[in-house]
Design an enzyme around this catalytic site. Structure first.
Site: not given
Ligand code: APR
Length: 241
Positions: A115, A123, A183-184
Protein backbone atom coordinates in the site's frame (compact mmCIF):
# COMPACT_ATOMS: atom_id res chain seq x y z
CA UNK A 1 2.02 -22.41 15.48
CA UNK A 2 4.73 -24.78 14.41
CA UNK A 3 7.49 -23.41 12.19
CA UNK A 4 10.59 -25.30 11.07
CA UNK A 5 13.78 -24.19 9.31
CA UNK A 6 12.59 -25.99 6.17
CA UNK A 7 9.46 -23.84 5.86
CA UNK A 8 8.90 -21.18 3.22
CA UNK A 9 7.00 -18.46 4.98
CA UNK A 10 4.85 -15.69 3.48
CA UNK A 11 3.85 -13.11 6.10
CA UNK A 12 1.09 -10.52 5.62
CA UNK A 13 0.90 -7.76 8.22
CA UNK A 14 -1.69 -5.05 8.85
CA UNK A 15 -2.10 -2.07 11.13
CA UNK A 16 -2.48 -4.31 14.21
CA UNK A 17 1.24 -5.16 14.30
CA UNK A 18 2.09 -1.48 14.76
CA UNK A 19 -0.71 -0.87 17.31
CA UNK A 20 1.59 -1.78 20.21
CA UNK A 21 4.09 0.78 18.90
CA UNK A 22 1.41 3.40 19.46
CA UNK A 23 0.22 3.81 15.86
CA UNK A 24 -3.56 3.85 15.49
CA UNK A 25 -5.30 1.14 13.46
CA UNK A 26 -7.89 2.10 10.86
CA UNK A 27 -11.06 0.49 12.05
CA UNK A 28 -12.50 0.22 15.53
CA UNK A 29 -12.38 2.69 18.40
CA UNK A 30 -9.60 5.24 18.13
CA UNK A 31 -9.17 4.23 14.50
CA UNK A 32 -7.24 6.56 12.28
CA UNK A 33 -10.26 7.54 10.23
CA UNK A 34 -11.98 8.98 13.33
CA UNK A 35 -12.58 12.63 12.58
CA UNK A 36 -11.93 12.07 8.87
CA UNK A 37 -14.19 10.26 6.48
CA UNK A 38 -12.10 7.92 4.34
CA UNK A 39 -13.23 9.68 1.18
CA UNK A 40 -11.91 12.98 2.58
CA UNK A 41 -8.30 11.85 2.75
CA UNK A 42 -7.58 8.52 1.12
CA UNK A 43 -8.86 8.69 -2.43
CA UNK A 44 -7.61 10.30 -5.61
CA UNK A 45 -10.80 12.37 -5.67
CA UNK A 46 -9.96 13.73 -2.21
CA UNK A 47 -6.51 14.69 -3.45
CA UNK A 48 -7.99 16.51 -6.44
CA UNK A 49 -10.53 18.31 -4.24
CA UNK A 50 -8.16 19.42 -1.46
CA UNK A 51 -4.54 18.34 -1.91
CA UNK A 52 -3.36 20.46 1.03
CA UNK A 53 -5.71 18.64 3.44
CA UNK A 54 -4.51 15.26 2.17
CA UNK A 55 -0.85 16.32 2.33
CA UNK A 56 -1.30 17.55 5.94
CA UNK A 57 -2.99 14.27 6.90
CA UNK A 58 -0.10 12.18 5.59
CA UNK A 59 2.50 14.56 7.01
CA UNK A 60 0.98 13.98 10.45
CA UNK A 61 0.95 10.22 9.95
CA UNK A 62 4.58 10.45 8.87
CA UNK A 63 5.51 12.33 12.04
CA UNK A 64 3.64 9.74 14.14
CA UNK A 65 5.51 6.90 12.40
CA UNK A 66 8.88 8.60 12.90
CA UNK A 67 8.17 9.00 16.61
CA UNK A 68 7.20 5.32 17.02
CA UNK A 69 9.61 2.45 17.70
CA UNK A 70 9.48 -1.13 16.41
CA UNK A 71 7.95 -3.47 18.99
CA UNK A 72 8.71 -7.07 19.97
CA UNK A 73 6.55 -8.42 17.14
CA UNK A 74 8.39 -6.46 14.43
CA UNK A 75 11.67 -7.67 15.93
CA UNK A 76 10.49 -11.28 16.14
CA UNK A 77 9.64 -11.26 12.42
CA UNK A 78 13.16 -10.01 11.64
CA UNK A 79 14.57 -12.86 13.76
CA UNK A 80 12.37 -15.41 11.99
CA UNK A 81 13.66 -14.09 8.66
CA UNK A 82 17.27 -14.46 9.85
CA UNK A 83 16.67 -18.05 10.96
CA UNK A 84 14.94 -19.09 7.72
CA UNK A 85 17.57 -17.31 5.63
CA UNK A 86 20.22 -19.65 7.00
CA UNK A 87 18.68 -22.31 4.70
CA UNK A 88 17.71 -20.03 1.79
CA UNK A 89 17.33 -16.24 1.81
CA UNK A 90 14.18 -16.57 -0.32
CA UNK A 91 12.37 -18.66 2.29
CA UNK A 92 10.89 -15.59 3.96
CA UNK A 93 8.80 -12.83 2.40
CA UNK A 94 7.05 -10.04 4.26
CA UNK A 95 4.20 -8.29 2.52
CA UNK A 96 2.85 -5.41 4.59
CA UNK A 97 -0.21 -3.23 4.15
CA UNK A 98 1.43 -0.74 6.51
CA UNK A 99 2.99 2.45 5.26
CA UNK A 100 5.24 2.97 8.30
CA UNK A 101 8.86 1.75 8.31
CA UNK A 102 8.85 -0.16 11.59
CA UNK A 103 9.55 -3.52 9.92
CA UNK A 104 12.68 -2.12 8.26
CA UNK A 105 13.82 -0.49 11.47
CA UNK A 106 13.38 -3.83 13.26
CA UNK A 107 15.70 -5.46 10.70
CA UNK A 108 13.39 -7.06 8.11
CA UNK A 109 15.04 -7.39 4.70
CA UNK A 110 12.72 -9.06 2.18
CA UNK A 111 9.81 -6.70 2.60
CA UNK A 112 7.24 -5.24 0.23
CA UNK A 113 4.89 -2.34 1.04
CA UNK A 114 1.83 -3.20 -1.04
CA UNK A 115 0.00 0.00 0.00
CA UNK A 116 3.00 2.30 -0.47
CA UNK A 117 5.12 4.19 2.01
CA UNK A 118 4.91 7.37 4.05
CA UNK A 119 8.55 7.97 3.23
CA UNK A 120 8.15 8.34 -0.49
CA UNK A 121 6.20 10.65 -2.73
CA UNK A 122 5.93 10.85 -6.48
CA UNK A 123 5.39 13.32 -9.27
CA UNK A 124 1.81 13.23 -10.58
CA UNK A 125 3.07 13.80 -14.13
CA UNK A 126 6.37 11.97 -14.60
CA UNK A 127 5.91 9.40 -11.81
CA UNK A 128 9.44 10.24 -10.57
CA UNK A 129 9.85 9.07 -6.95
CA UNK A 130 11.22 11.18 -4.12
CA UNK A 131 12.30 10.20 -0.64
CA UNK A 132 13.37 13.75 0.17
CA UNK A 133 12.59 14.50 3.83
CA UNK A 134 12.62 18.24 3.11
CA UNK A 135 9.41 17.82 1.11
CA UNK A 136 7.59 17.27 4.37
CA UNK A 137 9.18 19.99 6.45
CA UNK A 138 6.39 22.48 5.94
CA UNK A 139 3.28 20.30 5.87
CA UNK A 140 1.14 23.24 4.71
CA UNK A 141 3.17 23.71 1.55
CA UNK A 142 2.32 21.50 -1.38
CA UNK A 143 5.60 20.32 -2.88
CA UNK A 144 6.24 20.36 -6.62
CA UNK A 145 8.44 18.12 -8.74
CA UNK A 146 11.99 19.40 -9.06
CA UNK A 147 12.12 18.33 -12.71
CA UNK A 148 8.76 19.27 -14.22
CA UNK A 149 7.09 21.37 -11.47
CA UNK A 150 3.91 19.26 -11.44
CA UNK A 151 2.43 18.49 -8.02
CA UNK A 152 3.90 15.70 -5.90
CA UNK A 153 1.57 13.24 -4.18
CA UNK A 154 2.13 10.79 -1.32
CA UNK A 155 3.27 7.36 -2.58
CA UNK A 156 0.26 5.75 -0.93
CA UNK A 157 -2.23 3.36 -2.50
CA UNK A 158 -5.60 5.03 -2.00
CA UNK A 159 -9.02 3.40 -2.11
CA UNK A 160 -9.83 2.47 -5.68
CA UNK A 161 -6.13 2.22 -6.66
CA UNK A 162 -4.25 -0.98 -7.41
CA UNK A 163 -1.75 -2.20 -4.78
CA UNK A 164 1.91 -2.21 -5.79
CA UNK A 165 3.59 -5.10 -7.56
CA UNK A 166 0.85 -7.70 -7.20
CA UNK A 167 2.66 -10.02 -9.66
CA UNK A 168 5.64 -10.34 -7.30
CA UNK A 169 3.29 -10.89 -4.36
CA UNK A 170 1.46 -13.75 -6.07
CA UNK A 171 4.77 -15.31 -7.19
CA UNK A 172 5.99 -15.29 -3.59
CA UNK A 173 2.71 -16.68 -2.29
CA UNK A 174 2.94 -19.52 -4.80
CA UNK A 175 6.38 -20.49 -3.46
CA UNK A 176 5.30 -20.53 0.20
CA UNK A 177 4.08 -23.45 2.28
CA UNK A 178 2.83 -21.31 5.19
CA UNK A 179 0.87 -18.03 5.12
CA UNK A 180 1.05 -16.15 8.42
CA UNK A 181 -1.34 -13.19 8.67
CA UNK A 182 -0.92 -10.73 11.53
CA UNK A 183 -3.11 -7.83 12.72
CA UNK A 184 -5.39 -7.13 9.80
CA UNK A 185 -9.18 -7.03 9.86
CA UNK A 186 -9.51 -9.04 6.65
CA UNK A 187 -11.80 -6.43 5.13
CA UNK A 188 -9.64 -4.82 2.44
CA UNK A 189 -8.95 -6.68 -0.80
CA UNK A 190 -6.84 -7.96 -2.44
CA UNK A 191 -4.88 -8.64 0.79
CA UNK A 192 -7.96 -10.14 2.48
CA UNK A 193 -8.10 -12.71 -0.34
CA UNK A 194 -4.57 -14.09 0.09
CA UNK A 195 -5.90 -16.67 2.54
CA UNK A 196 -8.36 -17.97 -0.07
CA UNK A 197 -5.59 -18.28 -2.66
CA UNK A 198 -3.47 -20.10 -0.08
CA UNK A 199 -6.32 -22.51 0.59
CA UNK A 200 -6.61 -23.30 -3.13
CA UNK A 201 -2.88 -24.03 -3.25
CA UNK A 202 -2.78 -26.19 -0.12
CA UNK A 203 -0.70 -23.65 1.83
CA UNK A 204 -1.16 -23.80 5.61
CA UNK A 205 -2.73 -20.59 6.96
CA UNK A 206 -2.37 -19.01 10.41
CA UNK A 207 -3.88 -15.79 11.80
CA UNK A 208 -2.51 -13.83 14.79
CA UNK A 209 -4.51 -11.01 16.38
CA UNK A 210 -6.63 -10.25 19.45
CA UNK A 211 -9.95 -10.25 17.56
CA UNK A 212 -11.42 -12.49 14.90
CA UNK A 213 -10.80 -11.12 11.39
CA UNK A 214 -13.72 -10.99 8.92
CA UNK A 215 -12.26 -13.89 6.92
CA UNK A 216 -11.63 -16.07 9.99
CA UNK A 217 -13.36 -19.14 8.53
CA UNK A 218 -10.67 -19.47 5.87
CA UNK A 219 -7.78 -19.96 8.33
CA UNK A 220 -6.44 -23.36 9.43
CA UNK A 221 -5.24 -21.92 12.75
CA UNK A 222 -6.21 -18.75 14.63
CA UNK A 223 -4.12 -17.46 17.54
CA UNK A 224 -6.27 -14.92 19.38
CA UNK A 225 -3.51 -12.91 20.97
CA UNK A 226 -1.70 -9.64 20.40
CA UNK A 227 1.24 -9.69 18.04
CA UNK A 228 3.79 -8.99 20.79
CA UNK A 229 2.41 -11.86 22.88
CA UNK A 230 2.48 -14.42 20.08
CA UNK A 231 5.44 -13.70 17.81
CA UNK A 232 8.48 -13.65 20.13
CA UNK A 233 7.63 -17.19 21.28
CA UNK A 234 7.39 -18.40 17.67
CA UNK A 235 10.78 -16.82 16.86
CA UNK A 236 12.33 -18.30 19.97
CA UNK A 237 11.12 -21.84 19.22
CA UNK A 238 12.47 -21.55 15.67
CA UNK A 239 15.82 -20.37 17.02
CA UNK A 240 16.02 -23.46 19.20
CA UNK A 241 15.07 -25.80 16.35
N1 APR B 1 -1.72 -7.26 17.65
C1 APR B 1 -2.26 -7.82 16.54
N2 APR B 1 -3.40 -7.36 15.97
C2 APR B 1 -3.99 -6.30 16.51
C3 APR B 1 -3.50 -5.66 17.67
C4 APR B 1 -2.31 -6.19 18.24
N3 APR B 1 -1.76 -5.65 19.34
N4 APR B 1 -4.32 -4.63 17.97
C5 APR B 1 -5.30 -4.62 17.05
N5 APR B 1 -5.11 -5.64 16.16
C6 APR B 1 -5.93 -6.02 15.00
C7 APR B 1 -7.40 -5.66 15.12
O1 APR B 1 -8.09 -6.69 15.82
C8 APR B 1 -7.82 -5.59 13.66
O2 APR B 1 -8.26 -6.84 13.20
O3 APR B 1 -5.48 -5.30 13.88
C9 APR B 1 -6.53 -5.23 12.93
C10 APR B 1 -6.51 -3.84 12.34
O4 APR B 1 -7.47 -3.76 11.33
P1 APR B 1 -7.64 -2.46 10.41
O5 APR B 1 -7.69 -1.26 11.26
O6 APR B 1 -8.79 -2.72 9.49
O7 APR B 1 -6.25 -2.39 9.59
P2 APR B 1 -5.82 -3.17 8.29
O8 APR B 1 -6.49 -4.49 8.20
O9 APR B 1 -4.34 -3.13 8.25
O10 APR B 1 -6.38 -2.23 7.15
C11 APR B 1 -6.15 -2.61 5.82
O11 APR B 1 -7.19 -0.62 5.00
O12 APR B 1 -7.59 1.61 5.22
C12 APR B 1 -6.89 0.67 4.53
O13 APR B 1 -4.90 0.95 3.34
C13 APR B 1 -5.39 0.85 4.64
O14 APR B 1 -3.67 -0.83 4.79
C14 APR B 1 -4.92 -0.43 5.30
C15 APR B 1 -6.03 -1.40 4.93
Amino acid sequence: MHLSLQDRLFVLTGAGISAESGLATFRGSGGLWDGHRVEEVATYEAWQADPALVWRFYSQRRRDALAAQPNAAHKALAQIEQHLATINSDNFYLCTQNVDDLHERAGSRRIHHMHGSLFQSRCTRSNEHFSDHALYEDPNDLPVCKTCHATVRPHIVWFGEIPLDMDAIYRELDRANILLVIGTSGSVYPAAGFVHLANQRGIRTVYVGPEEPQNIDAFDEVILSTATQALPAIAERLGEA
